[in-house]
Design a protein around this motif. Structure first.
Motif, short mmCIF file in Angstrom:
data_model
loop_
_atom_site.label_atom_id
_atom_site.label_comp_id
_atom_site.label_asym_id
_atom_site.label_seq_id
_atom_site.Cartn_x
_atom_site.Cartn_y
_atom_site.Cartn_z
N UNK A 204 0.83 -1.22 0.00
CA UNK A 204 0.00 0.00 0.00
C UNK A 204 0.86 1.26 0.00
N UNK A 205 1.88 1.29 0.90
CA UNK A 205 2.75 2.48 0.98
C UNK A 205 3.46 2.72 -0.34
N UNK A 206 3.99 1.59 -0.89
CA UNK A 206 4.71 1.71 -2.17
C UNK A 206 3.77 2.25 -3.24
N UNK A 207 2.56 1.71 -3.27
CA UNK A 207 1.58 2.15 -4.26
C UNK A 207 1.24 3.63 -4.09
N UNK A 208 1.04 4.05 -2.85
CA UNK A 208 0.67 5.45 -2.60
C UNK A 208 1.82 6.38 -2.99
N UNK A 209 3.03 5.93 -2.65
CA UNK A 209 4.20 6.76 -2.99
C UNK A 209 4.30 6.92 -4.51
N UNK A 210 4.05 5.81 -5.20
CA UNK A 210 4.10 5.86 -6.66
C UNK A 210 3.01 6.79 -7.20
N UNK A 211 1.84 6.77 -6.53
CA UNK A 211 0.75 7.65 -6.96
C UNK A 211 1.18 9.11 -6.85
N UNK A 212 1.83 9.47 -5.70
CA UNK A 212 2.21 10.89 -5.58
C UNK A 212 3.31 11.24 -6.58
N UNK A 213 4.19 10.26 -6.85
CA UNK A 213 5.23 10.52 -7.87
C UNK A 213 4.59 10.80 -9.22
N UNK A 214 3.62 9.97 -9.57
CA UNK A 214 2.96 10.11 -10.87
C UNK A 214 2.19 11.44 -10.94
N UNK A 215 1.50 11.78 -9.85
CA UNK A 215 0.76 13.05 -9.84
C UNK A 215 1.72 14.21 -10.07
N UNK A 216 2.86 14.18 -9.35
CA UNK A 216 3.84 15.27 -9.49
C UNK A 216 4.42 15.30 -10.90
N UNK A 217 4.73 14.09 -11.42
CA UNK A 217 5.30 14.04 -12.77
C UNK A 217 4.33 14.58 -13.81
N UNK A 218 3.07 14.22 -13.64
CA UNK A 218 2.05 14.71 -14.57
C UNK A 218 1.97 16.23 -14.52
N UNK A 219 2.05 16.76 -13.29
CA UNK A 219 1.98 18.21 -13.11
C UNK A 219 3.13 18.88 -13.86
N UNK A 220 4.32 18.32 -13.68
CA UNK A 220 5.49 18.92 -14.30
C UNK A 220 5.40 18.85 -15.82
N UNK A 221 4.86 17.74 -16.34
CA UNK A 221 4.81 17.62 -17.80
C UNK A 221 3.71 18.49 -18.41
N UNK A 222 2.80 18.98 -17.57
CA UNK A 222 1.69 19.79 -18.11
C UNK A 222 2.07 21.27 -18.22
#
Ligand code: ADP
Length: 387
Positions: A204-222
Motif C-alpha cells: 500500500x505504501x509503495x503504491x501510494x508513494x508511486x501515486x504521488x510521484x505520478x501526480x507530481x510528474x504529470x503536473x510537471x509535464x503539463x
C-alpha cells in the motif's frame, strides 16, 4: 599692371641659343613633351579620384594636380620665351609654382606617418581572407549548434510526451493495485498474520508513494501545454489558496505564515502560481526540526519589470553545496523516513517560474533557515503597494 606683365623690352630666349635650330628645337620639343606629360598626370588623377571615392587624402590630390599643372606651364613658358620675352609672366608662374610646391610639401610631410600606418591592399586582402575563413567557421558552428538545439528540443518534447503518457497510463493500474490491496486487507481481516499485515502495508505504501510521484510528474509535464494566456494574478490570493491546501500541515506543526505587506499582482497562470507557493511553503513547514515551530515570511519587492519574492523559513537549512542541486528533479537530501517526499517539488517550482520568464534560487544558513528567491513578471501598469 597688364602693361607690366606684358613688358617685352628684353631679348627673346632664342638669342641665347644664337637662334641655332639644333639647340632651339631641342629645348622647344623637350619643353613641349615635358609639358604634355605634366598635363596628362592631373587628368589621370582626376579620373582616378572620380572612380575611387574611398581613396584617402583626396584634398591633397587637388594640390598635387595644381602643382603639376603649374610645373607644366613653366615649360610652356620656356617655349614662349624663346620667341616672346614675357619674362615677367614667366617669373610669376614660377613664383606661383614655388608657392604651391611649398604648400604641397608642407601638407604632405605630416601625412607620411599616417600613410605609413595604413594597411596596404595586400595586408587588407590577407586580413579579409582570415575574416572570411573565421565567418565561415562560425557559420558552420552556428549551423551545428542550431541542429543540436533542434535535436535537443525534439528529444525533450518526446521525453515530455513519454513522461506525460506513461504517468497518465500508469495511474489506473496503480489505482487498482492500491484499491485491491485495501479490499484484500479488509476481506482477509482476522486471517492475516502480523507479518502478512506488514507486507500488505508495504504494498500500500509503495503504491501510494508511486501515486504521488505520478501526480507530481504529470503536473510537471503539463507546464507550458495548452494553457490559457497569462493574466494578472494576485499573489495574495495564490498564497491564501496555497495556505488552504496546507491547512492540515500548518495546524499539525503550529506553523506561522507571515506576509510582509500586501503582495502584488503578477502576470501568469493562477493554478501554477498557487502550486509554486504551496510547494515552497509546504517545504518550509516540512523541513524543520521536531522542536522548531515553523515561521515562514513571504515578501516581495519591485525590480524594474519584475517582482522579486522571498519565502524565508527557520528550518533545518540546506548545505551550500546543495543549493543548486535541490532544483534538479528527484534530487533529495533526506531519506523517506526522515522527511517524506518525491524530489519533484522544487523542480516543478523552477519549471513554473522559468515558464513565467523569471528565475529561482536559494540561500541558506544550515541550522537557521533558508530563503527561496524567485522573480515573476509584473503587470505593466502596477505601481508598488505602499509599504
Ligand atoms: P521533496 O520535498 O519532495 O523531497 P523538493 O524538490 O521539494 O522535493 O526538495 C528537494 C530537496 O530540497 C528536499 O529533499 C530537501 O532536502 C531540500 N529542501 C527543499 N526545501 C527545503 C527547505 N525549505 N529547507 C530545507 N531543505 C529543503
Amino acid at each position: 599692371m597688364l602693361q607690366w606683365l606684358l613688358e617685352q623690352d628684353f631679348m627673346p630666349h632664342g638669342h641665347c641659343y644664337f637662334w641655332r635650330p639644333d639647340i632651339l628645337w631641342t629645348h622647344v620639343i623637350s619643353d613641349a613633351v615635358v609639358a604634355l606629360a605634366y598635363y596628362s598626370i592631373p587628368i589621370t588623377l582626376v579620373y582616378f579620384a572620380s572612380k575611387r571615392k574611398d581613396i584617402p587624402f583626396r584634398e591633397v590630390l587637388g594640390l598635387f594636380a595644381a602643382f603639376i599643372i603649374l610645373c607644366g606651364t613653366t615649360h610652356i613658358m620656356g617655349i614662349v620665351t624663346v620667341w616672346k620675352p614675357l619674362y615677367v609672366i614667366d617669373g610669376m608662374i614660377k613664383a606661383a609654382t614655388a608657392l604651391v610646391s611649398i604648400v604641397t610639401a608642407a601638407v604632405l610631410i605630416p601625412l607620411v606617418p599616417v600613410a605609413l600606418s595604413m594597411r596596404s591592399p595586400a595586408e587588407l586582402e590577407a586580413a579579409n581572407l582570415l575574416l572570411r575563413e573565421e565567418v565561415e567557421r562560425r557559420r558552420t558552428a552556428e549551423r551545428r549548434l542550431e541542429a543540436a538545439v533542434e535535436n535537443l528540443y525534439r528529444s525533450n518534447e518526446e521525453l515530455e510526451q513519454f513522461a506525460s503518457a506513461a504517468s497518465h497510463d500508469l495511474q489506473s493500474p496503480l489505482r487498482a493495485v492500491v484499491n485491491f490491496t485495501q479490499m484484500l486487507r479488509e476481506s482477509c481481516a482476522g486471517r492475516l498474520t502480523s507479518e502478512d499485515q506488514e507486507f500488505m502495508s508495504y504494498i500500500e505504501d509503495g503504491g501510494k508513494r508511486m501515486q504521488s510521484l505520478i501526480t507530481d510528474l504529470l503536473q510537471i509535464s503539463r507546464i507550458g501545454k495548452q494553457e490559457a494566456a497569462p493574466e494578472p494574478v494576485s499573489m495574495d490570493k495564490a498564497l491564501e489558496q496555497a495556505k488552504r491546501q496546507l491547512q492540515a500541515n500548518i495546524a499539525e506543526k503550529g506553523a506561522v505564515v507571515e506576509v510582509a505587506g500586501p503582495l502584488p499582482e503578477v502576470m501568469g497562470n493562477v493554478a501554477q502560481l498557487t502550486q509554486l507557493m504551496q510547494n515552497l511553503i509546504g517545504n518550509a513547514i516540512k523541513y524543520t526540526s521536531a522542536e522548531t515551530r515553523p515561521h515562514i515570511r513571504v515578501s516581495a519587492a519591485r525590480e524594474e519589470n519584475l517582482w522579486h519574492f522571498v519565502v524565508a523559513d527557520n528550518g533545518i537549512g540546506i548545505p551550500e553545496k546543495h543549493l543548486r542541486a535541490v532544483f534538479v528533479i528527484f534530487r533529495r537530501l533526506h531519506t523517506e523516513d526522515e522527511f517524506p517526499g518525491t524530489g519533484i517539488g522544487l523542480s516543478l517550482c523552477k519549471k513554473i517560474v522559468e515558464h513565467h520568464g523569471g528565475s529561482i534560487w536559494a540561500e541558506s544558513d544550515v541550522g537557521q533557515g533558508s530563503r527561496f528567491h524567485f522573480t515573476l513578471p509584473a503587470v505593466q501598469s502596477t505601481t508598488p503597494p505602499d509599504r
